[in-house]
Design a protein around this motif. Sequence first.
Motif, PDB file in Angstrom:
ATOM      1  N   VAL A 203       0.836  -1.205   0.000  1.00  0.00           N
ATOM      2  CA  VAL A 203       0.000   0.000   0.000  1.00  0.00           C
ATOM      3  C   VAL A 203       0.866   1.249   0.000  1.00  0.00           C
ATOM      4  N   ARG A 204       1.927   1.258   0.790  1.00  0.00           N
ATOM      5  CA  ARG A 204       2.802   2.436   0.822  1.00  0.00           C
ATOM      6  C   ARG A 204       3.494   2.652  -0.527  1.00  0.00           C
ATOM      7  N   THR A 205       3.810   1.544  -1.205  1.00  0.00           N
ATOM      8  CA  THR A 205       4.404   1.661  -2.543  1.00  0.00           C
ATOM      9  C   THR A 205       3.426   2.314  -3.504  1.00  0.00           C
ATOM     10  N   LEU A 211       0.950  10.663  -4.760  1.00  0.00           N
ATOM     11  CA  LEU A 211       1.564  11.801  -4.072  1.00  0.00           C
ATOM     12  C   LEU A 211       2.550  12.516  -4.993  1.00  0.00           C
ATOM     13  N   TYR A 212       3.358  11.727  -5.670  1.00  0.00           N
ATOM     14  CA  TYR A 212       4.345  12.284  -6.606  1.00  0.00           C
ATOM     15  C   TYR A 212       3.650  13.037  -7.735  1.00  0.00           C
ATOM     16  N   ARG A 213       2.584  12.453  -8.278  1.00  0.00           N
ATOM     17  CA  ARG A 213       1.876  13.097  -9.397  1.00  0.00           C
ATOM     18  C   ARG A 213       1.152  14.367  -8.963  1.00  0.00           C
ATOM     19  N   LEU A 214       0.898  14.518  -7.679  1.00  0.00           N
ATOM     20  CA  LEU A 214       0.283  15.749  -7.175  1.00  0.00           C
ATOM     21  C   LEU A 214       1.333  16.813  -6.840  1.00  0.00           C
ATOM     22  N   GLY A 215       2.589  16.544  -7.204  1.00  0.00           N
ATOM     23  CA  GLY A 215       3.648  17.504  -6.942  1.00  0.00           C
ATOM     24  C   GLY A 215       4.144  17.474  -5.513  1.00  0.00           C
ATOM     25  N   LYS A 216       4.073  16.291  -4.872  1.00  0.00           N
ATOM     26  CA  LYS A 216       4.532  16.137  -3.493  1.00  0.00           C
ATOM     27  C   LYS A 216       5.595  15.040  -3.431  1.00  0.00           C
ATOM     28  N   PRO A 217       6.778  15.302  -4.029  1.00  0.00           N
ATOM     29  CA  PRO A 217       7.804  14.253  -4.086  1.00  0.00           C
ATOM     30  C   PRO A 217       8.351  13.842  -2.724  1.00  0.00           C
ATOM     31  N   PRO A 219       6.849  13.773   0.435  1.00  0.00           N
ATOM     32  CA  PRO A 219       5.975  12.798   1.107  1.00  0.00           C
ATOM     33  C   PRO A 219       5.956  11.452   0.387  1.00  0.00           C
ATOM     34  N   ALA A 220       6.090  11.480  -0.945  1.00  0.00           N
ATOM     35  CA  ALA A 220       6.121  10.234  -1.713  1.00  0.00           C
ATOM     36  C   ALA A 220       7.364   9.424  -1.355  1.00  0.00           C
ATOM     37  N   VAL A 221       8.505  10.111  -1.234  1.00  0.00           N
ATOM     38  CA  VAL A 221       9.757   9.438  -0.862  1.00  0.00           C
ATOM     39  C   VAL A 221       9.629   8.814   0.527  1.00  0.00           C
ATOM     40  N   VAL A 222       8.975   9.505   1.443  1.00  0.00           N
ATOM     41  CA  VAL A 222       8.784   8.977   2.799  1.00  0.00           C
ATOM     42  C   VAL A 222       8.020   7.662   2.759  1.00  0.00           C
ATOM     43  N   GLN A 223       6.938   7.621   1.981  1.00  0.00           N
ATOM     44  CA  GLN A 223       6.126   6.402   1.887  1.00  0.00           C
ATOM     45  C   GLN A 223       6.917   5.257   1.244  1.00  0.00           C
ATOM     46  N   LEU A 224       7.649   5.553   0.196  1.00  0.00           N
ATOM     47  CA  LEU A 224       8.405   4.515  -0.503  1.00  0.00           C
ATOM     48  C   LEU A 224       9.553   3.986   0.351  1.00  0.00           C
ATOM     49  N   ARG A 225      10.207   4.851   1.106  1.00  0.00           N
ATOM     50  CA  ARG A 225      11.280   4.392   1.998  1.00  0.00           C
ATOM     51  C   ARG A 225      10.720   3.508   3.105  1.00  0.00           C
ATOM     52  N   ARG A 226       9.553   3.887   3.625  1.00  0.00           N
ATOM     53  CA  ARG A 226       8.924   3.053   4.649  1.00  0.00           C
ATOM     54  C   ARG A 226       8.577   1.681   4.065  1.00  0.00           C
ATOM     55  N   ASN A 240      10.180   3.389  -8.502  1.00  0.00           N
ATOM     56  CA  ASN A 240       9.472   4.651  -8.289  1.00  0.00           C
ATOM     57  C   ASN A 240      10.345   5.662  -7.533  1.00  0.00           C
ATOM     58  N   LEU A 241      11.117   5.161  -6.579  1.00  0.00           N
ATOM     59  CA  LEU A 241      12.037   6.066  -5.872  1.00  0.00           C
ATOM     60  C   LEU A 241      13.084   6.625  -6.828  1.00  0.00           C
ATOM     61  N   GLY A 242      13.551   5.770  -7.728  1.00  0.00           N
ATOM     62  CA  GLY A 242      14.516   6.233  -8.720  1.00  0.00           C
ATOM     63  C   GLY A 242      13.941   7.334  -9.590  1.00  0.00           C
ATOM     64  N   VAL A 243      12.699   7.161 -10.033  1.00  0.00           N
ATOM     65  CA  VAL A 243      12.038   8.174 -10.872  1.00  0.00           C
ATOM     66  C   VAL A 243      11.891   9.490 -10.111  1.00  0.00           C
ATOM     67  N   ILE A 244      11.483   9.415  -8.845  1.00  0.00           N
ATOM     68  CA  ILE A 244      11.298  10.636  -8.051  1.00  0.00           C
ATOM     69  C   ILE A 244      12.624  11.352  -7.819  1.00  0.00           C
ATOM     70  N   HIS A 245      13.673  10.590  -7.508  1.00  0.00           N
ATOM     71  CA  HIS A 245      14.988  11.225  -7.315  1.00  0.00           C
ATOM     72  C   HIS A 245      15.478  11.871  -8.612  1.00  0.00           C
ATOM     73  N   LEU A 246      15.163  11.264  -9.733  1.00  0.00           N
ATOM     74  CA  LEU A 246      15.511  11.897 -11.018  1.00  0.00           C
ATOM     75  C   LEU A 246      14.796  13.227 -11.169  1.00  0.00           C
ATOM     76  N   SER A 247      13.508  13.270 -10.809  1.00  0.00           N
ATOM     77  CA  SER A 247      12.734  14.503 -10.932  1.00  0.00           C
ATOM     78  C   SER A 247      13.257  15.585  -9.977  1.00  0.00           C
ATOM     79  N   MET A 248      13.920  15.151  -8.908  1.00  0.00           N
ATOM     80  CA  MET A 248      14.486  16.094  -7.931  1.00  0.00           C
ATOM     81  C   MET A 248      15.953  16.404  -8.241  1.00  0.00           C
ATOM     82  N   ASN A 249      16.410  15.985  -9.440  1.00  0.00           N
ATOM     83  CA  ASN A 249      17.791  16.214  -9.885  1.00  0.00           C
ATOM     84  C   ASN A 249      18.812  15.579  -8.931  1.00  0.00           C
ATOM     85  N   GLN A 250      18.520  14.335  -8.544  1.00  0.00           N
ATOM     86  CA  GLN A 250      19.418  13.563  -7.674  1.00  0.00           C
ATOM     87  C   GLN A 250      19.754  12.241  -8.378  1.00  0.00           C
TER      88      GLN A 250
END
Length: 282
Positions: A203-205, A211-217, A219-226, A240-250
């Motif tokens: 569910v957290r995945t 969350l990410y699609r709503l522009g909340k990367p 909080p999304a990272v928090v859920q995926l790490r958990r 999904n974490l990889g995609v979000i970190h890419l969007s955050m230029n990491q």
Amino acid sequence: RKAVEKLYLPFERGMASGELVSKMQLLHNFLFRREMPQVVPMSYLIDRNGNLAAIYRGRVEMRQLIEDVNELHESVTVRQKRSAQFAGRWLTPPGELGLTDLAELADHFEQNSFFEEALRYGQRALTLHPGSAAMHMRQAMRLQQQGKPSQALNRFEQAARLEPDSFEANYALGKALSKQGSFRQAVRHMQKAVQLNPRSAIVRTEFGFPLYRLGKPKPAVVQLRRALEMDPNLTTAHNNLGVIHLSMNQPRKAANHLSQAVKQDPQHAHAHFNLSVALGKM
């Protein structure tokens, strides 16, 4: 076949195809709760609403057939009494198929790859018992499998409305809403699902994506790490974490998670593509 075509019958008749014979065999076995091979000849009397009214194993006299057709307008109770072989009373009176029977019959047809019939019996169960959240959920999953997401979403919504504190209903509805792009509504139901079952990594995945699609990367990272703390082998969470970190230029953090996703599932095409993007930005 020629003999049947020559018969004059004052109502519609027809020859069953091989597929229809298989379906009727399944129904026959279900009704009698045991395997009973069909005989030749064998006939089924269907009423105007498409309901099975009688089964004739072997020869049937025209007089009997006409009598049975004329009695189709009678109530089920009257017809049951007339079908009894001997005078007496029912210890357990037979009745029409209830919710449990219809749900089991729908599953029976689904297991044998007759999906239209499974949907039909599932819908009949819901028509008779619209307050069954479990039946709405089961029908929704069948509709999803048959490529009918809008109808499935409606059933998931009904299930969640009937049982607002159901983990399964909120999770399934949130996931369906997310797939249709209704991310704000999806987050609401995913949040409820997390509250009801905080130890669910899956569910957290799923929660991370809307969350990410709503522009909340973040909080999304928090859920995926958990989720990964609970289950480090969740390939989707790593991707999904990889995609979000890419969007955050990491890109370095992205590459770490995407490498793990590729390692866990070498056939994951999206993870391979995302990893190549991350490596290209390092």
